[in-house]
Design a protein around this motif. Sequence first.
Motif, PDB file in Angstrom:
ATOM      1  N   SER A 193       0.838  -1.206   0.000  1.00  0.00           N
ATOM      2  CA  SER A 193       0.000   0.000   0.000  1.00  0.00           C
ATOM      3  C   SER A 193       0.870   1.251   0.000  1.00  0.00           C
ATOM      4  O   SER A 193       1.844   1.340   0.730  1.00  0.00           O
ATOM      5  CB  SER A 193      -0.899   0.018   1.240  1.00  0.00           C
ATOM      6  OG  SER A 193      -1.582   1.250   1.339  1.00  0.00           O
ATOM      7  N   HIS A 194       0.482   2.226  -0.815  1.00  0.00           N
ATOM      8  CA  HIS A 194       1.213   3.498  -0.854  1.00  0.00           C
ATOM      9  C   HIS A 194       1.214   4.161   0.529  1.00  0.00           C
ATOM     10  O   HIS A 194       2.227   4.677   0.959  1.00  0.00           O
ATOM     11  CB  HIS A 194       0.553   4.461  -1.831  1.00  0.00           C
ATOM     12  CG  HIS A 194       0.321   3.890  -3.199  1.00  0.00           C
ATOM     13  ND1 HIS A 194      -0.687   2.994  -3.464  1.00  0.00           N
ATOM     14  CD2 HIS A 194       0.943   4.119  -4.379  1.00  0.00           C
ATOM     15  CE1 HIS A 194      -0.656   2.682  -4.763  1.00  0.00           C
ATOM     16  NE2 HIS A 194       0.326   3.348  -5.338  1.00  0.00           N
ATOM     17  N   SER A 195       0.033   4.153   1.151  1.00  0.00           N
ATOM     18  CA  SER A 195      -0.099   4.714   2.505  1.00  0.00           C
ATOM     19  C   SER A 195       0.527   6.094   2.659  1.00  0.00           C
ATOM     20  O   SER A 195       1.185   6.388   3.657  1.00  0.00           O
ATOM     21  CB  SER A 195       0.490   3.747   3.550  1.00  0.00           C
ATOM     22  OG  SER A 195      -0.279   2.566   3.599  1.00  0.00           O
ATOM     23  N   MET A 197       0.593  10.010   3.605  1.00  0.00           N
ATOM     24  CA  MET A 197       0.050  10.493   4.879  1.00  0.00           C
ATOM     25  C   MET A 197      -1.306  11.181   4.740  1.00  0.00           C
ATOM     26  O   MET A 197      -2.119  11.157   5.660  1.00  0.00           O
ATOM     27  CB  MET A 197       1.041  11.459   5.548  1.00  0.00           C
ATOM     28  CG  MET A 197       2.353  10.819   5.948  1.00  0.00           C
ATOM     29  SD  MET A 197       2.150   9.279   6.859  1.00  0.00           S
ATOM     30  CE  MET A 197       1.306   9.867   8.302  1.00  0.00           C
ATOM     31  N   GLU A 198      -1.549  11.821   3.611  1.00  0.00           N
ATOM     32  CA  GLU A 198      -2.853  12.475   3.423  1.00  0.00           C
ATOM     33  C   GLU A 198      -3.753  11.541   2.623  1.00  0.00           C
ATOM     34  O   GLU A 198      -3.509  11.319   1.439  1.00  0.00           O
ATOM     35  CB  GLU A 198      -2.691  13.797   2.653  1.00  0.00           C
ATOM     36  CG  GLU A 198      -4.005  14.505   2.394  1.00  0.00           C
ATOM     37  CD  GLU A 198      -3.944  15.492   1.221  1.00  0.00           C
ATOM     38  OE1 GLU A 198      -4.708  16.460   1.247  1.00  0.00           O
ATOM     39  OE2 GLU A 198      -3.164  15.297   0.273  1.00  0.00           O
ATOM     40  N   VAL A 245      -0.070  18.524  -2.124  1.00  0.00           N
ATOM     41  CA  VAL A 245      -0.487  17.127  -2.131  1.00  0.00           C
ATOM     42  C   VAL A 245       0.281  16.408  -1.020  1.00  0.00           C
ATOM     43  O   VAL A 245       1.512  16.398  -1.028  1.00  0.00           O
ATOM     44  CB  VAL A 245      -0.177  16.468  -3.498  1.00  0.00           C
ATOM     45  CG1 VAL A 245      -0.607  15.008  -3.493  1.00  0.00           C
ATOM     46  CG2 VAL A 245      -0.866  17.231  -4.628  1.00  0.00           C
ATOM     47  N   GLY A 246      -0.473  15.844  -0.078  1.00  0.00           N
ATOM     48  CA  GLY A 246       0.164  15.207   1.075  1.00  0.00           C
ATOM     49  C   GLY A 246       0.657  13.801   0.780  1.00  0.00           C
ATOM     50  O   GLY A 246       0.284  12.825   1.410  1.00  0.00           O
ATOM     51  N   GLY A 247       1.507  13.709  -0.224  1.00  0.00           N
ATOM     52  CA  GLY A 247       2.078  12.424  -0.623  1.00  0.00           C
ATOM     53  C   GLY A 247       1.197  11.732  -1.651  1.00  0.00           C
ATOM     54  O   GLY A 247      -0.016  11.946  -1.718  1.00  0.00           O
ATOM     55  N   PHE A 249       2.918   8.860  -4.293  1.00  0.00           N
ATOM     56  CA  PHE A 249       3.647   7.624  -4.620  1.00  0.00           C
ATOM     57  C   PHE A 249       2.933   6.799  -5.679  1.00  0.00           C
ATOM     58  O   PHE A 249       3.138   5.591  -5.773  1.00  0.00           O
ATOM     59  CB  PHE A 249       3.889   6.792  -3.340  1.00  0.00           C
ATOM     60  CG  PHE A 249       4.385   7.608  -2.180  1.00  0.00           C
ATOM     61  CD1 PHE A 249       5.619   8.240  -2.248  1.00  0.00           C
ATOM     62  CD2 PHE A 249       3.612   7.786  -1.041  1.00  0.00           C
ATOM     63  CE1 PHE A 249       6.076   9.016  -1.198  1.00  0.00           C
ATOM     64  CE2 PHE A 249       4.060   8.571   0.010  1.00  0.00           C
ATOM     65  CZ  PHE A 249       5.296   9.185  -0.064  1.00  0.00           C
ATOM     66  N   MET A 356       2.766   2.003  -8.149  1.00  0.00           N
ATOM     67  CA  MET A 356       3.313   2.519  -6.895  1.00  0.00           C
ATOM     68  C   MET A 356       4.809   2.705  -7.127  1.00  0.00           C
ATOM     69  O   MET A 356       5.436   1.908  -7.825  1.00  0.00           O
ATOM     70  CB  MET A 356       3.048   1.540  -5.752  1.00  0.00           C
ATOM     71  CG  MET A 356       3.634   1.969  -4.408  1.00  0.00           C
ATOM     72  SD  MET A 356       3.004   0.942  -3.043  1.00  0.00           S
ATOM     73  CE  MET A 356       4.366   1.041  -1.881  1.00  0.00           C
ATOM     74  N   ILE A 475       4.363  16.978  -4.945  1.00  0.00           N
ATOM     75  CA  ILE A 475       3.822  15.984  -4.003  1.00  0.00           C
ATOM     76  C   ILE A 475       4.856  15.665  -2.917  1.00  0.00           C
ATOM     77  O   ILE A 475       4.818  14.608  -2.308  1.00  0.00           O
ATOM     78  CB  ILE A 475       3.370  14.720  -4.757  1.00  0.00           C
ATOM     79  CG1 ILE A 475       4.543  13.993  -5.420  1.00  0.00           C
ATOM     80  CG2 ILE A 475       2.351  15.090  -5.834  1.00  0.00           C
ATOM     81  CD1 ILE A 475       4.160  12.617  -5.986  1.00  0.00           C
ATOM     82  N   GLY A 476       5.750  16.631  -2.714  1.00  0.00           N
ATOM     83  CA  GLY A 476       6.838  16.433  -1.763  1.00  0.00           C
ATOM     84  C   GLY A 476       8.155  16.293  -2.496  1.00  0.00           C
ATOM     85  O   GLY A 476       9.218  16.145  -1.901  1.00  0.00           O
ATOM     86  N   GLN A 632      14.520  12.925  -1.772  1.00  0.00           N
ATOM     87  CA  GLN A 632      13.782  11.931  -2.549  1.00  0.00           C
ATOM     88  C   GLN A 632      14.417  10.554  -2.380  1.00  0.00           C
ATOM     89  O   GLN A 632      13.729   9.553  -2.249  1.00  0.00           O
ATOM     90  CB  GLN A 632      13.792  12.307  -4.035  1.00  0.00           C
ATOM     91  CG  GLN A 632      12.915  13.495  -4.354  1.00  0.00           C
ATOM     92  CD  GLN A 632      11.466  13.140  -4.175  1.00  0.00           C
ATOM     93  OE1 GLN A 632      10.908  12.392  -4.956  1.00  0.00           O
ATOM     94  NE2 GLN A 632      10.856  13.652  -3.131  1.00  0.00           N
ATOM     95  N   GLY A 635      14.063   9.114   1.190  1.00  0.00           N
ATOM     96  CA  GLY A 635      12.666   8.701   1.369  1.00  0.00           C
ATOM     97  C   GLY A 635      12.388   7.386   0.677  1.00  0.00           C
ATOM     98  O   GLY A 635      11.696   6.507   1.205  1.00  0.00           O
ATOM     99  N   MET A 639      11.255   3.708   2.193  1.00  0.00           N
ATOM    100  CA  MET A 639      10.164   2.864   1.700  1.00  0.00           C
ATOM    101  C   MET A 639      10.705   1.489   1.289  1.00  0.00           C
ATOM    102  O   MET A 639      10.016   0.468   1.423  1.00  0.00           O
ATOM    103  CB  MET A 639       9.474   3.551   0.524  1.00  0.00           C
ATOM    104  CG  MET A 639       8.069   3.042   0.259  1.00  0.00           C
ATOM    105  SD  MET A 639       7.237   3.953  -1.075  1.00  0.00           S
ATOM    106  CE  MET A 639       6.485   5.299  -0.196  1.00  0.00           C
TER     107      MET A 639
ATOM    108  N   GLN B 142       8.889  16.420   3.194  1.00  0.00           N
ATOM    109  CA  GLN B 142       8.755  16.472   1.742  1.00  0.00           C
ATOM    110  C   GLN B 142       7.349  16.952   1.393  1.00  0.00           C
ATOM    111  O   GLN B 142       7.151  18.105   1.071  1.00  0.00           O
ATOM    112  CB  GLN B 142       9.115  15.123   1.129  1.00  0.00           C
ATOM    113  CG  GLN B 142      10.624  14.848   1.309  1.00  0.00           C
ATOM    114  CD  GLN B 142      11.041  13.467   0.875  1.00  0.00           C
ATOM    115  OE1 GLN B 142      10.580  12.942  -0.106  1.00  0.00           O
ATOM    116  NE2 GLN B 142      11.936  12.856   1.626  1.00  0.00           N
ATOM    117  N   CYS B 143       6.355  16.054   1.500  1.00  0.00           N
ATOM    118  CA  CYS B 143       4.997  16.512   1.140  1.00  0.00           C
ATOM    119  C   CYS B 143       4.463  17.506   2.148  1.00  0.00           C
ATOM    120  O   CYS B 143       3.578  18.293   1.829  1.00  0.00           O
ATOM    121  CB  CYS B 143       4.050  15.322   0.961  1.00  0.00           C
ATOM    122  SG  CYS B 143       3.391  14.624   2.496  1.00  0.00           S
ATOM    123  N   CYS B 195       6.938   9.902   3.398  1.00  0.00           N
ATOM    124  CA  CYS B 195       7.956  10.382   2.459  1.00  0.00           C
ATOM    125  C   CYS B 195       9.341   9.931   2.905  1.00  0.00           C
ATOM    126  O   CYS B 195      10.279   9.958   2.129  1.00  0.00           O
ATOM    127  CB  CYS B 195       7.928  11.898   2.341  1.00  0.00           C
ATOM    128  SG  CYS B 195       6.417  12.561   1.604  1.00  0.00           S
TER     129      CYS B 195
END
Lengths: 739, 213
Positions: A193-195, A197-198, A245-247, A249, A356, A475-476, A632, A635, A639, B142-143, B195
């Motif tokens: 799942s991308h999951s 934060m927003e 955009v709160g993330g 992916f 993803m 998007i971050g 980037q 991060g 992940m 980041q986001c 992120c």
Amino acid sequence: MKFDTAAEANPIDRMRVVGRAHPRIDGPLKTTGRAAYAYEHHDVVTNPAYGVIVGSAIGKGRIARIDLTVAERAPGVIAVVTAENAGKLGKGKHNTAKLLGGPDIDHYHQAVAVVVATTFEQATAAAALVRVEYAQAEGRFDLDEALKTAPLAKDPNSPEKQGPPESRTGDFEQAFAQAPVKLDELYTTPDQSHSMMEPHASLAAWNGEELTIWTSNQMIDWGRTDLAITLGIPKENVRFVSPYVGGGFGCKLFLRSDAVMAALGAKAAGRPVKVALPRPFVPNSTTHRPATRQRIRIGATADGNILAIAHESGSGNLPDGQPETATNQTRLLYAGANRLTSMRLAVLDLPEGNAMRAPGEAPGLMALEIAMDELAEKLGMDPVELRVRNDTQVDPEKPERPFSERNLVGCLREGAERFGWQRRNSSPGAVRDGNWLVGMGMAVAFRNNMNIPSGARVRLGQDGRVTVETDMTDIGTGSYTIIAQTAAEMMGVDIENVLVRLGDSAFPISSGSGGQFGANSSTSGVYAACVKLREAVAQRLGFNSADATFTHGQVLGGNRSAKLIDAVRDGELVAEDKIEWGGLDKSYQQSTFGAHFVEAAVDGFTGEIRVRRMLAVCAAGRILNPLTARSQVIGAMTMGVGAALMEELAVDKRRGFFVNHDLAGYEVPVHADIPHQEVIFLDEADDKVSPMKAKGVAELGICGVAAAVANAVYNATGVRVRDYPVTLDKHLNSLPAVS
Amino acid sequence: MANPVESEVSRRGVLVGGTATAMIGVLPSGQGQAQPASSDAVRQGFEVSFEVNGKPYSLQLDTRTTLLDALREHIHLTGSKKGCDHGQCGACTVIVNGVRINSCLTLAVMHQDDRITTIEGLGTPEQLHPMQAAFIKHDGYQCGYCTPGQICSAVAVLDEIKAGIPSHVSADLTSPPELTNVEMRERMSGNICRCGAYSNIAEAIAEAAGSKT
């Protein structure tokens, strides 16, 4: 501007602003809570009603009856929209399943209703009063079972999309049969799942026939187009806005039910409505990375030259869905005359699988780079040396086609040196630190470069300020900042004099954010618009635009100079252009490269795995902003640790849904899981890819990480786990004695 | 065959109905709605007063309104984020009477006379709190969606260490905890950043704390 020949020297090469580690220009807003995300536009819509979505409680079947009487009479309820009263809806070009289910249900948590009420609490309570009777149908939820009869799938990324579903070069079977050293193993990767934060959220407001939607989406024009198609209204009537955009992916590449249900709810309620997906809806109601089953066979000479390589992957998706293209990298990464890749696609009734972060390469390298580690061990060879030995500077399937730039060997050598790789003990399970078993692992990172047309409008105001407008999203990724850097470099002004406005369909269509194409494509679009603006400035000031230099607020040419601001004395100047791409990606394979190094420790008694050190070395063209690019990559490495050690959507094969569908059940890395991370970018400017000479890093960063972790764990324990995630139960019973 | 999904929905319905359950048996379904409506009127009108970022607020709230939604939807301080609404992610972290809490897990009406600090109260774009400035310098985000919660948590973590409160990784429960990287990572682990800015956040906190990692 059409980019169809290699870039010559241009103003970006000065790298006075571009290439510098500038902090994010949106930082002061984000760190003080002033950046307004989708659900937070109190400034433009003062009195929205609240929509809460009801999701399907079955995985496959249909709604026999839906009873709204209790919900509709609940306090504060203004409207309830279902497929029965929504009117005729279309399906977006990028959607596999329809976004409002009923009567047919395609997957668990597919939206079946939205309840609109005056307050969020009323809407939430009333949504629980919607009575749905389902007629459950037999669903296909077991990937292993479904793959037994699944057909081969065409590669959606391949230029020969219509060609044979297998890719073959030479004679794999014969070469593999004769190879002196052979590897033949199966690897599995789970649904992930991308999951971000927003969770998906949208605020919809109708003005007559015109709809404005503030939402959280990576691709403004895709979303706008698909919302218009879904609602059956002209695209011109939809304004699609997504400034922060709160993330994403990949989970916000596409229109989702929050936007559709907000629009339908607002229409029915006769007032603006906002809808956020509850966190537990994200995995089943949106998209996820599909699970894979991969078989890898490699045959090599005794000194490590690959003679034959085959990578076959199977995945599942809803009808008309795409395969997870886990064999992508294997067609290009290593030399070898005899090659075979193929994919199988099973039809499943689980929620929609889709892109993803590094779709294809991320799960593909999770398998391939364990396989290479295993092959190195069979050969008695250092894993770094095995990769170096099999480097190729041309497309192995089409040797006439070179890579535009390929410094994988540089990444490997630099990384090994910096990480202290020579201290690695090649015998697994041999290094102790108290109760801890300690190991080192490495893996290659590889991700293709993609270029997407991208437009921008640039304005030189009478105050001397440069304003950039494009529907690009941040998007971050740092889009605001690198776009400002690009415009500042091109126009010869300080970055403080650049205003960047993003994420609004009122602006020129951009590449959007995805596939690590955003940074290079969108800044190239800004470059193109700035070239036009420079021409307009030069003309007003009487310079030959080809010779003029823009620097420090001045325009220089011949033996005279003028102030930039003098060009707008009689009115501002506006220029718009877009970058379009010629065939350089056909004559040159354009890719990004890296090497990941990991040190892991495994508790000898409990099997608990801790990552101790991480290093990535990347060769990915010009790095536009080393600060945000590094973020980037770290991060993505984080992940990747999640993919290695904990992330797995558990499938209920009986009822057909992902069981652990929130952040308590679907575990992602937290602070305690992640050590200090190092990232090194090798100097590179790739003139075949764009005038910016840049590529992307956001997806490269995750590619190979999980395998590097898994290889480090193996080096620590001597227990090989080929079934991700590598959780302690999979090696606990086989750990070497600690004392 | 009995449908377990349907029976689960019904059970939830009964729970939501709460005190109205006794009425449902005796009234025709149409009239049964009178009871929830009147209890809703009671819910809507609950008065609560508290201080947010030094400013007094007196609100009439639904008793079900979380502190997070009171801040975001009623006071329009949207810096505190809703990432999960279940206390799983930490994006909603605010500081109440000097202690950090997940504002999604607490009802607004439980906070009569409390002093609440949100991200907006720590600093402004023009006048940043040192922790906010450190996050920008080290690119600890980041986001930006988890960022306000991370920063509120980080500010509170330094106070917790200063107050001598031990954590799961404190080797010695009796001597004062130290500002180590491991202590800070442990204490910050309730704030998820998808992120993946953790490594940078650790450096930002270390700088704001005036310590070395």
